[in-house]
Design an enzyme around this catalytic site. Structure first.
Site, PDB file in Angstrom:
ATOM      1  N   LYS A  22       0.839  -1.209   0.000  1.00  0.00           N
ATOM      2  CA  LYS A  22       0.000   0.000   0.000  1.00  0.00           C
ATOM      3  C   LYS A  22       0.868   1.250   0.000  1.00  0.00           C
ATOM      4  O   LYS A  22       0.640   2.181  -0.780  1.00  0.00           O
ATOM      5  CB  LYS A  22      -0.903   0.010   1.241  1.00  0.00           C
ATOM      6  CG  LYS A  22      -1.615   1.328   1.464  1.00  0.00           C
ATOM      7  CD  LYS A  22      -2.442   1.317   2.724  1.00  0.00           C
ATOM      8  CE  LYS A  22      -1.706   1.758   3.960  1.00  0.00           C
ATOM      9  NZ  LYS A  22      -1.393   3.198   4.016  1.00  0.00           N
ATOM     10  N   ASN A  23       1.870   1.269   0.886  1.00  0.00           N
ATOM     11  CA  ASN A  23       2.658   2.486   1.049  1.00  0.00           C
ATOM     12  C   ASN A  23       3.586   2.760  -0.123  1.00  0.00           C
ATOM     13  O   ASN A  23       4.229   3.806  -0.164  1.00  0.00           O
ATOM     14  CB  ASN A  23       3.450   2.434   2.358  1.00  0.00           C
ATOM     15  CG  ASN A  23       2.542   2.651   3.556  1.00  0.00           C
ATOM     16  OD1 ASN A  23       1.364   2.978   3.396  1.00  0.00           O
ATOM     17  ND2 ASN A  23       3.078   2.458   4.747  1.00  0.00           N
ATOM     18  N   ARG A  96      -4.374   9.792   4.100  1.00  0.00           N
ATOM     19  CA  ARG A  96      -3.355  10.788   4.350  1.00  0.00           C
ATOM     20  C   ARG A  96      -2.228  10.702   3.332  1.00  0.00           C
ATOM     21  O   ARG A  96      -1.619  11.692   2.960  1.00  0.00           O
ATOM     22  CB  ARG A  96      -2.785  10.542   5.755  1.00  0.00           C
ATOM     23  CG  ARG A  96      -2.340  11.772   6.406  1.00  0.00           C
ATOM     24  CD  ARG A  96      -1.436  11.502   7.559  1.00  0.00           C
ATOM     25  NE  ARG A  96      -0.320  12.412   7.435  1.00  0.00           N
ATOM     26  CZ  ARG A  96      -0.366  13.673   7.797  1.00  0.00           C
ATOM     27  NH1 ARG A  96      -1.431  14.169   8.344  1.00  0.00           N
ATOM     28  NH2 ARG A  96       0.676  14.456   7.612  1.00  0.00           N
ATOM     29  N   ASP A 120      -4.958  12.499  12.550  1.00  0.00           N
ATOM     30  CA  ASP A 120      -4.825  11.082  12.272  1.00  0.00           C
ATOM     31  C   ASP A 120      -4.785  10.351  13.599  1.00  0.00           C
ATOM     32  O   ASP A 120      -4.210  10.833  14.564  1.00  0.00           O
ATOM     33  CB  ASP A 120      -3.506  10.866  11.509  1.00  0.00           C
ATOM     34  CG  ASP A 120      -3.449   9.505  10.862  1.00  0.00           C
ATOM     35  OD1 ASP A 120      -3.442   8.517  11.598  1.00  0.00           O
ATOM     36  OD2 ASP A 120      -3.409   9.451   9.628  1.00  0.00           O
ATOM     37  N   ASP A 308       4.783   0.407  11.856  1.00  0.00           N
ATOM     38  CA  ASP A 308       3.550  -0.224  11.361  1.00  0.00           C
ATOM     39  C   ASP A 308       3.427  -1.692  11.772  1.00  0.00           C
ATOM     40  O   ASP A 308       2.420  -2.330  11.458  1.00  0.00           O
ATOM     41  CB  ASP A 308       3.471  -0.100   9.828  1.00  0.00           C
ATOM     42  CG  ASP A 308       3.136   1.314   9.387  1.00  0.00           C
ATOM     43  OD1 ASP A 308       2.864   2.168  10.247  1.00  0.00           O
ATOM     44  OD2 ASP A 308       3.138   1.566   8.159  1.00  0.00           O
TER      45      ASP A 308
HETATM   46  C1  UD1 Z   1       4.661   6.726   6.149  1.00  0.00           C
HETATM   47  C2  UD1 Z   1       3.696   5.565   6.050  1.00  0.00           C
HETATM   48  C3  UD1 Z   1       3.271   5.095   7.437  1.00  0.00           C
HETATM   49  C4  UD1 Z   1       4.482   4.763   8.267  1.00  0.00           C
HETATM   50  C5  UD1 Z   1       5.454   5.944   8.277  1.00  0.00           C
HETATM   51  C6  UD1 Z   1       6.752   5.654   9.004  1.00  0.00           C
HETATM   52  C7  UD1 Z   1       2.536   5.975   3.973  1.00  0.00           C
HETATM   53  C8  UD1 Z   1       1.256   6.314   3.307  1.00  0.00           C
HETATM   54  N1  UD1 Z   1       2.510   5.991   5.314  1.00  0.00           N
HETATM   55  O1  UD1 Z   1       3.978   7.817   6.747  1.00  0.00           O
HETATM   56  O2  UD1 Z   1       2.454   3.933   7.287  1.00  0.00           O
HETATM   57  O3  UD1 Z   1       4.077   4.491   9.593  1.00  0.00           O
HETATM   58  O4  UD1 Z   1       5.792   6.324   6.921  1.00  0.00           O
HETATM   59  O5  UD1 Z   1       7.381   4.562   8.428  1.00  0.00           O
HETATM   60  O6  UD1 Z   1       3.523   5.672   3.346  1.00  0.00           O
HETATM   61  N2  UD1 Z   1       7.329  14.311  10.500  1.00  0.00           N
HETATM   62  C9  UD1 Z   1       7.490  15.657  10.842  1.00  0.00           C
HETATM   63  N3  UD1 Z   1       7.409  16.589   9.852  1.00  0.00           N
HETATM   64  C10 UD1 Z   1       7.209  16.260   8.540  1.00  0.00           C
HETATM   65  C11 UD1 Z   1       7.052  14.898   8.206  1.00  0.00           C
HETATM   66  C12 UD1 Z   1       7.125  13.944   9.210  1.00  0.00           C
HETATM   67  O7  UD1 Z   1       7.675  15.980  12.009  1.00  0.00           O
HETATM   68  O8  UD1 Z   1       7.164  17.153   7.686  1.00  0.00           O
HETATM   69  C13 UD1 Z   1       7.446  13.283  11.558  1.00  0.00           C
HETATM   70  C14 UD1 Z   1       6.170  12.486  11.779  1.00  0.00           C
HETATM   71  O9  UD1 Z   1       5.313  13.117  12.672  1.00  0.00           O
HETATM   72  C15 UD1 Z   1       6.719  11.182  12.321  1.00  0.00           C
HETATM   73  C16 UD1 Z   1       8.039  11.030  11.586  1.00  0.00           C
HETATM   74  O10 UD1 Z   1       8.387  12.335  11.122  1.00  0.00           O
HETATM   75  O11 UD1 Z   1       6.965  11.275  13.683  1.00  0.00           O
HETATM   76  C17 UD1 Z   1       8.024  10.078  10.427  1.00  0.00           C
HETATM   77  O12 UD1 Z   1       6.984  10.379   9.549  1.00  0.00           O
HETATM   78  P1  UD1 Z   1       7.026  10.023   8.014  1.00  0.00           P
HETATM   79  O13 UD1 Z   1       8.184   9.114   7.741  1.00  0.00           O
HETATM   80  O14 UD1 Z   1       6.922  11.276   7.234  1.00  0.00           O
HETATM   81  O15 UD1 Z   1       5.705   9.172   7.842  1.00  0.00           O
HETATM   82  P2  UD1 Z   1       4.612   9.273   6.690  1.00  0.00           P
HETATM   83  O16 UD1 Z   1       5.282   9.483   5.378  1.00  0.00           O
HETATM   84  O17 UD1 Z   1       3.533  10.226   7.108  1.00  0.00           O
END
Ligand code: UD1
Length: 426
Positions: A22-23, A96, A120, A308
């Site tokens: 999915k991701n 998201r 979320d 996850d």
């Molecule tokens: C993706 C996955 C999710 C998985 C996560 C971590 C998808 C659709 N979702 O989510 O299932 O759990 O990776 O492997 O692919 N953060 C910030 N600022 C930002 C971006 C992120 O502070 O601009 C923080 C987030 O709050 C979190 C961490 O960075 O604590 C990691 O997030 P991120 O790797 O960006 O996760 P997603 O891409 O949202």
């Protein structure tokens, strides 16, 4: 409102097939926007998030058709020369991950209007790193009426250092950079297999990317990309879910279509629990004969243990021998799951981003609610090792990421049925 009715006591035994992640698939579909013409994504999972991403792309003017070759589903996205660069709230709020259209839209059209996804259930998910990286590339970003409005009169390469290896930020910066003027270097980039998969798709569309699979990505923009055909990387989280389900139920599950080297730490936890892991070319087999032993969990960006997989691990640990310490480093609100599994008698205490799980012989079936995708499958696993019946509500979360989950469980010998809600009412 359907619920999954899980009768406890089954030992999961048999084979399951894993398809595309999915991701990854959602990002691959969004990246198709980068090239006019047809891009085909294979190894497609039949999950509701894919349907929503398809609707999102159709709203931008793309055609999309799904087909099946042998046992493999594919989607072909036909991208027009002119795109409507808007992603509306009614679709974005459902997944998201749809924020990943931001980079491709900016690169293709010089502008984007993408609804902010909002809250979320797994915690606050800011987009500051996405914005800071894009701004360095010359993108002006404003928040207006709940939308991210981005304008890029000229998209140019830049040196970008991420505070944290964010998957989403790496993806949005990368998909903007492939069509920017000059070279973009992303330091402290995410290295998840899904990032590597996106890089491979982009390269097969004509992009120039170096450092694939490392934490420094160097992307030199090209004039234009072309459509392509690409099979998505197998879903390591679904594969890891089956591994944890085998541990919890003292089962014997052969997972086909997975890549075990994407799950090294998770499979090592299975061994720590006392399970046998047999790695094969097309997957792995996990066999667990005795009560699992406790193991500690620390979630980290790849190659660390995936956040996850944390709820599924807690489900297994709730019936393990001994005490386990869980450290959640990515999404603090993931521990909402602990309140639900505690309703089933699990001895789980949380404090900030730590949880302590003291294993019990058995859990006790109860009505519970899935708070997100992974919590949902974690509760189903817990239901399998509980006395009596567990009803898991809000299973639309599970449908977002798992293909015919209850059918696969039944094929492994579980008594799991999808029924209309009896306990929760309407
Ligand atoms: C993706 C996955 C999710 C998985 C996560 C971590 C998808 C659709 N979702 O989510 O299932 O759990 O990776 O492997 O692919 N953060 C910030 N600022 C930002 C971006 C992120 O502070 O601009 C923080 C987030 O709050 C979190 C961490 O960075 O604590 C990691 O997030 P991120 O790797 O960006 O996760 P997603 O891409 O949202």
């Amino acid at each position: 409102m359907d619920v999954l009715r899980v009768v406890g006591g089954a030992r999961l035994d048999g084979r399951v097939d894993v398809v595309g992640a999915k991701n990854s698939v959602l990002k691959l579909m969004a990246a198709s926007l980068l090239a006019p013409g047809e891009t085909t994504i294979g190894n497609l999972p039949a999950i509701s998030d894919v349907t929503i991403m398809r609707q999102l792309l159709e709203g931008m003017g793309c055609g999309a058709s799904e087909s099946r070759v042998g046992a493999v589903d594919r989607v072909t996205i036909d991208v027009p020369d002119t795109l409507d660069p808007e992603a509306p709230y009614d679709l974005v709020r459902k997944i998201r991950g749809s924020i990943c259209v931001l980079g491709p839209l900016i690169a293709r059209t010089g502008r984007a209007k993408v609804a902010l996804p909002g809250g979320d259930a797994i915690g606050t998910r800011p987009l500051d790193m996405h914005f800071a990286g894009l701004e360095k590339m010359g993108v002006e970003i404003h928040i207006e009426h709940g939308y991210v409005v981005a304008d890029a009169p000229e998209l140019r390469g830049a040196s970008i250092w991420l505070d944290f290896p964010s998957v989403g930020a790496t993806e949005n910066i990368m998909t903007a950079a492939v069509l920017a003027k000059g070279t973009t270097v992303i330091d402290n980039a995410a290295r998840e297999p899904e990032i590597v998969d996106l890089c491979r798709l982009l390269v097969s569309m004509g992009a120039q990317i170096e450092g694939i699979g490392t934490s420094t990505l160097s992307i030199t923009g090209v004039e234009a990309l072309h459509g392509t055909s690409h099979d998505a990387v197998p879903d390591r989280i679904v594969a890891g879910t089956w591994a944890m389900a085998a541990v919890a139920t003292r089962g014997d599950i052969t997972v086909r279509g997975a890549q075990a080297h994407h799950l090294e730490i998770a499979l090592d936890k299975v061994v720590q629990a006392g399970g046998d892991v047999d790695v094969r070319a097309d997957g792995f087999r996990v066999r667990m004969d005795d009560r699992p032993k406790s193991f500690d969990v620390v979630t980290l960006p790849y190659p660390g243990l995936a956040t996850d997989l944390q709820p599924q691990a807690i489900a297994a640990l709730s019936v393990a021998e001994g005490t386990a310490m869980i450290t959640e480093n990515l999404f603090e609100a993931r521990f909402m799951f602990c309140d639900e599994i505690a309703r089933m008698g699990a001895d789980v205490r949380t404090d900030g981003h730590h949880a302590v799980v003291r294993g019990r012989e058995k859990l006790s079936g109860a009505p519970v609610r899935a708070t997100d995708i992974r919590a949902g499958v974690g509760l189903v696993i817990a239901g399998l090792v509980a006395d009596g019946v567990t009803e898991v509500a809000e299973i639309h979360h599970i449908d977002r990421g798992y293909v015919r989950f209850e059918e696969q469980l039944r094929a492994l010998g579980a008594d799991v049925t999808r029924v209309e809600s009896s306990t929760f009412g309407s």
